[in-house]
Design a protein around this motif. Structure first.
Motif, short mmCIF file in Angstrom:
data_model
loop_
_atom_site.label_atom_id
_atom_site.label_comp_id
_atom_site.label_asym_id
_atom_site.label_seq_id
_atom_site.Cartn_x
_atom_site.Cartn_y
_atom_site.Cartn_z
N ARG C 4 82.59 54.75 36.38
CA ARG C 4 83.34 55.90 36.87
C ARG C 4 83.60 56.91 35.77
NH1 ARG C 4 87.04 56.27 40.73
NH2 ARG C 4 85.61 54.89 41.73
N THR C 7 80.97 59.21 34.60
CA THR C 7 80.49 60.25 35.51
C THR C 7 81.04 61.61 35.12
OG1 THR C 7 80.48 58.65 37.26
CG2 THR C 7 80.38 60.95 37.91
N SER C 8 82.33 61.65 34.97
CA SER C 8 82.97 62.93 34.64
C SER C 8 82.83 63.13 33.14
CB SER C 8 84.44 62.88 34.99
OG SER C 8 84.67 61.95 36.01
N PRO C 9 82.69 64.38 32.74
CA PRO C 9 82.75 64.64 31.32
C PRO C 9 84.17 64.31 30.88
CG PRO C 9 82.87 66.68 32.54
CD PRO C 9 82.67 65.60 33.54
N VAL C 11 87.78 64.26 30.09
CA VAL C 11 88.85 65.17 30.47
C VAL C 11 89.37 65.85 29.21
CG1 VAL C 11 91.17 65.26 31.41
CG2 VAL C 11 89.44 63.80 32.46
N ARG C 12 89.33 67.14 29.19
CA ARG C 12 89.73 67.83 27.98
C ARG C 12 91.25 67.90 27.87
NH1 ARG C 12 87.16 73.22 28.63
NH2 ARG C 12 88.60 73.75 27.00
N LYS C 13 91.72 67.76 26.66
CA LYS C 13 93.16 67.85 26.44
C LYS C 13 93.53 69.30 26.18
CE LYS C 13 93.12 63.63 23.74
NZ LYS C 13 93.36 63.21 22.36
N ARG C 102 84.78 72.63 20.65
CA ARG C 102 84.43 73.64 21.63
C ARG C 102 84.06 74.99 21.01
NH1 ARG C 102 84.67 71.45 26.28
NH2 ARG C 102 83.78 73.36 27.09
N MET C 216 71.39 61.69 42.90
CA MET C 216 72.25 62.86 42.87
C MET C 216 73.15 62.85 41.64
SD MET C 216 71.99 65.22 44.79
CE MET C 216 72.74 66.79 44.35
N ARG C 217 73.67 61.68 41.31
CA ARG C 217 74.52 61.59 40.14
C ARG C 217 73.71 61.84 38.87
NH1 ARG C 217 77.51 56.00 38.90
NH2 ARG C 217 78.21 56.30 41.04
N SER C 220 73.18 65.55 38.69
CA SER C 220 74.42 66.23 38.34
C SER C 220 74.75 66.07 36.85
CB SER C 220 75.53 65.67 39.23
OG SER C 220 76.77 65.87 38.67
N LYS C 223 72.40 68.21 34.75
CA LYS C 223 72.83 69.62 34.78
C LYS C 223 73.95 69.85 33.79
CE LYS C 223 71.71 71.31 39.37
NZ LYS C 223 72.23 71.34 40.74
N LYS C 224 74.89 68.89 33.76
CA LYS C 224 75.99 69.03 32.82
C LYS C 224 75.50 68.94 31.38
CE LYS C 224 79.91 68.00 35.61
NZ LYS C 224 80.59 66.97 36.35
N SER C 227 74.04 72.19 30.51
CA SER C 227 75.12 73.15 30.35
C SER C 227 75.83 72.94 29.00
CB SER C 227 76.09 72.97 31.52
OG SER C 227 77.17 73.82 31.42
#
Lengths: 359, 359, 359, 359, 359
Positions: C4, C7-9, C11-13, C102, C216-217, C220, C223-224, C227
């Motif tokens: 899980r 999947t997500s990059p 989470v930025r603080k 960043r 699909m994952r 996705s 693509k990230k 990016s």
């Protein structure tokens, strides 16, 4: 022309390393032998004659007149080259002219300016035709080349004859401006006609009246049309800057405003093409949506029929069973009762589907 | 080459921190040992000989001639580096040359100009092949590098021998122009051939004659082709400006117009590629639409069969029920009557579907 | 790491108004305590030692050597700030360094140049990892910061020790060029590895062998990745111009060509990323198309089964009716005859579907 | 606030030809009466007081201090205009301030600089709120306008009081930089929070756990959020150049580096927004794909049920026919035999479907 | 106007080579005869009168006043030309004015500036109307042309009469600024109204309340509206630079800030249009998604009905078979038992589907 061939754009020819051949080769598709018309005019007089390609063209120029050499047909590569050479156009520029309508350029030489561009019009069978044009602007003269015979400059000739729109008062640069405008006018007309075809098709799509039409092919061709037209205008506008900054001073300062005006026209045409492209893609969305809606409808119908009849078929199956003891089969009004039940089921199903807005 | 491997573009190699190795490494795929041909010519004479890679190349240059070193095969990194070093090309430029056809650059050094670019052609089995090329333009000489043996410069050699298109009258910068044109000609040919394949496929799609073809794979490969070609031309055009502004004056002022002409050609090719991309994406739309229409048709057929037979099946179910009292079963012509009813239902359904234009 | 979270990059603080805090705060995720290695070399000698963060770094610089402070771990904000302050880097630049990979910038101060950029590599579990890097280029020294311990600069150290690729002959600006190239090499490697994963997936999609894969994952995430990589390179190329126009003359004129070469490399990487993006979107088209074809197939099957059996079921229903007078029921060979009719229907249906190419 | 209204962005008001009205009109939605706080500080002292809007503001300025007029609430158009007029801001700038958060501009007047921009934050109910801000930078003073009461500048005030981050040592331009950073910090926080919501939703989509959520509405709102945020940052960055080239020298040369740093921050935010947009569109692809897979599954199920039962129903129909001579009906084990046949059909069908991987 | 015709944008007229006609031709659609109003004012006085088109307009100009010639109706090409000629506007500019609202330009002549642009408003029946406007700014005078009678400048006239917003104190360039603002205000109003319609439609789509609406047509028209509006603003902004750099000094230095302010307004409108386009395309996604969800639902329903009833129909078929030996048919409670089995099947199916969340 068969339907098939008109689907694909003309298959382009290519001659490997044509640039290394001593003799230039014409690679377009219009076999038109060269004919030259010379129109000479000033404020007071005008003369018009046919010229043979082998005459010494430069010696025919009258010094105090505007001399317009109107040349039709470039497929004879040798003749075309000789004409260009007479006016001092370098070999590789002539090669581009002969290479089959693809190159656009505006080149400022010392004593003249060479403009190579494509023209476009809509043919009788409503297809977009693109062909090569060229101009040489020199001291006292304009040479115009056209790949195909066309009436596109006839109006300009008439205007000269009748002395309209100040052509007779003005010099050769103004004549060039007029001729460029003639080409642009035909180009503009092409966009408008294509736009109208698009609107027509859109109306048919909205009325869902496209039975015998291959809409996809229509859309695909219009996309190619837009692409071809953009291919003409965009590089022209890029190159046009060379004309505005003409370093050989062939365009008089007092006439530069006309050529700036023409630049605005080119920008407007590019904007029109952008809008045209958007219309094509919006048409394509409309078409896909129509197909989807139609599919939805078909499936809805299937579902309606199934929802109503499948339970009924089940019911009649029940009463077709062979159990020894099935009391309702023995009732006097059993059959009527069965129909009643089934009618009720139909009514309920229809009512349910109506409420769900399936009809 | 199996079908599988040709689907994916060649897997690119990468050597971590190759730039830190003392010895240069060739990372391309063409293992071709270096061979050098030296062509020397002026207006009156021409000579041609093979040169060994370990000869002192710079000493072979004849001062009053144009000296063309035609080098084929760069996979021997050491030899390639030595040749470049002899002409004063810095190490990191040679590294880019050896790095496996990806970098494009035009660098103006003090005494020469280094041009690194890719060439493209369509192989026998109709796939796009991309390979590395390089040029060094110096005083009196041009060095050309080719990663693979190819006939692409043979026409140029013939033209020199036969004294065509003024090569013999002109200097080494003109030779460079001719060679660049040879590369561009082959590139252009590749676009045209790919375009023709596209048009062929479009015709097949419109005729719905794509049974044994993996259209999606075709489209995916053409997209990659377009991407690869753009990858060659776009940076070349960006870098080309360095050649036009050549600060080391290796391109004579009177020849600069040839190089400007070549720039127009690059722009035209970029425009062609843009149109090619649009054609690919329009082909892809066509394909998706074809699939959708086919699905619509299948579902329509299913719905027609269901709409006609489901009510009939219900009817025969009704008359298969076992109620004691079902008068029509006892009628003399009951069976015929049943068929009549059913025929009527079929006729009504067919009529209804016809009116809805489902046939 | 569970499926899980990957999947997500990350989470930025965000710390509200962190810029107003007196003490700088590290907001990245790599808790690595600071370690410093100092490598000093010139043509003849080389020394290497570990330095404590609280030593006076600037006083360690040997005037006639190249001094490379190699710093790993920046999570201790105070220490990092002190080191930067020792070299004259302003507070807000340090804040950006600590702000969680960043910001990209190249700033030319009076006596040094500060370069802040991100690096990228592919981890063991094939995911893209991005982390912060920074460089200070000053008179005689280079300071390199790395957020995570990594072997990325080890090759450079080896090359220095072994005196490869002229590092020892050249100055600190050349060292910076080498280190930037190390980062770029790792970045380039990441693109290549991601490309290879893409090609693998494409092959599986074409073989329709993607059963247990969430395609699909995969798409996705790629693509990230694209990016994220673009997010690193694009601003770096924009800022890089500041290095080329270095006003504090820390880059010697004779070395500027190396940095121009690096700029070409960045452009090439941007072109590669563009191609990568196109590949991802083409993969996504392929996947959607596969799903559609599969759906088409399922529906086709349903329609085939229905088209064959629904009429048959109707027929047996007919002969299951209970009419008193149904002559065929009484025939001796009625049953056989029924089977014959039904067989005929099946044959006709199969024949029809075959002709329509449904099998 | 009902669900409906929050779907659409606020309906914008428009007053025809408002620019021709003598009295300015506030067209935003925040009815907040004006309150003014004046904070005056230098290195040694700090004072803070409330000011009535009708006081002569300019006379309150202490010459050797930094004077910060912190104004909250602009809905009283007359008062706002009077304040602005006191500081020499022209009428049409005030009109833009009052026109309902849409215009962004940075204008350099002779004695001050006027900055008009929007701020953004995420409200309690997780929606994006956008509101108007303005700054006047003059000699010794900064005036800040906020459309809504907010705590966004409180941290700055605290930092001043506690003398953090050098505010007390520096001049009014540094205060402006701090306040701009406060706005940017809140903007940045908005992007991060929206990104986190996106990642959450993506996880739910991948787990297919979106039953009671209107995903489409979520996506549509996030697109609007991205559009609104871009609408704020993009013009700000365009206008920001006016601040960097400040011709009235209100920004001291030694502080210009802070404002350049802020420009980098704006670029980074634009890059973040681009990545955010891409995430939204990738989420939308994911959602559509999920729906398609679900549809595929439903249809597959229908096909499985049909493929198994339709032949069975045909079989039982066969044995339900009423032919006189149907030998199997008379067999002792005919019924068992029928069940056997049917079981066989089921097994074959299941086996076939399993091999085709439908289960 | 019928529904059909309003679907397509007006079919544009084209006159081949109109530029070669001696007499100008009006090619728009608004047949409005020319009427002229002359408003003359300074600080102390104001007069207003109707002027006949054949009066000598230039002689009516009062030297110390601002003279505003407000012209409505341009369809009489001769009259329009004469008016323009009186103010020294060249023939081809007049041709563009008459050519049917498509050209935008700002041209600085020696003694005046000619501005050609389009205006837009939303008509009573909520459709976007675009029409031609032009301005001539000269010494002491402004001439405004409007293709259709409209109240758009009435507010400006009132403001002059009542001496509002300093018009009376300022010169003719300020009047031009005011009139441009009037046009922009109406343009802005159009965007807002279209946006509101979009939001309305979005709410209906989210409530799925679009039964009798052709959403696709709505979307297609809004796309065309966006395209038309962009077509007005984008070239205006491009051309506007000519006004800011006015070389004939008709715009006083102290008023240039107003015109810069107007430029900001144009940029803001372009940003608004971009956001509008995004909203349209997001609406279109929403619509397609709605259709898909509806299709999914229909198919789900079909599958539910089939899944429940097809096995039941099979069961009743079983017990309808005519085997001699079927023991359950003879049982006393066989029929009840059959119903029990079937009920069980229904319950199981419903339970299964519930667990799969199909209800």
């Amino acid at each position: 022309m068969s339907k098939r061939t008109s689907t694909s754009p003309r298959v382009r020819k290519h001659l490997d390393n044509a640039h290394l051949l001593e003799n230039l080769v014409y690679m377009g598709e219009e076999n038109v032998s060269t004919s030259i018309e010379l129109i000479q005019y000033d404020k007071t007089q005008i003369s018009e004659r046919a010229v043979r390609p082998d005459e010494k063209l430069k010696e025919l120029i009258k010094p105090d007149c505007v001399n317009w050499f109107r040349i039709t047909g470039i497929s004879d590569a040798g003749t075309t080259y000789n004409i260009c050479k007479a006016f001092g156009i370098p070999r590789f520029d002539v090669k581009d002219l002969l290479s089959g309508y693809r190159v656009t350029k505006v080149i400022t030489h010392d004593t003249n300016t060479f403009i190579l561009m494509s023209g476009a019009y809509i043919s009788e069978d409503k297809e977009l035709i693109i062909y090569q044009n060229a101009f040489i602007l020199g001291d006292n003269y304009v040479v115009s080349f056209q790949e195909r015979p066309s009436t596109i400059f006839n109006d300009a000739k008439d205007a000269i004859k009748e002395g309209r729109v100040m052509i007779r008062e003005k010099d050769e640069d103004y004549l060039l401006y007029i001729l460029l405008n003639c080409l642009h006018s035909s180009f503009n007309d092409a966009i408008i006609k294509l736009n109208n075809r698009l609107n027509e098709m859109e109306d048919r799509l909205i009325d869902d009246d496209t039975e015998n039409i291959n809409v996809m092919r229509f859309i695909s061709r219009r996309k190619k049309d837009a692409s071809s037209l953009r291919r003409i205008i965009a590089p022209l506008r890029e190159e046009y800057i060379n004309l505005l900054h003409n370093t050989n001073k062939l365009i008089k300062p007092e006439n530069i405003m006309y050529f700036e005006d023409f630049d605005d026209r080119l920008r407007t045409s590019l904007d029109d093409l952008l809008a045209f492209r958007e219309s094509v893609s919006s048409l394509s969305d409309l078409y896909f949506n129509n197909n989807n809606l139609r599919l939805n409808n078909v499936i809805k119908k299937l579902t309606i029929v199934s929802t109503i009849f499948i339970p009924l078929t089940f019911m009649v199956g029940v009463w077709g069973m062979n159990f020894d003891y099935m009391p309702e089969l023995r009732w006097a009004h059993g059959y009527l009762f069965a129909w009643g039940i089934m009618l009720l089921i139909v009514i309920l199903a229809v009512f349910y589907l109506k409420r769900k807005r399936w009809f």
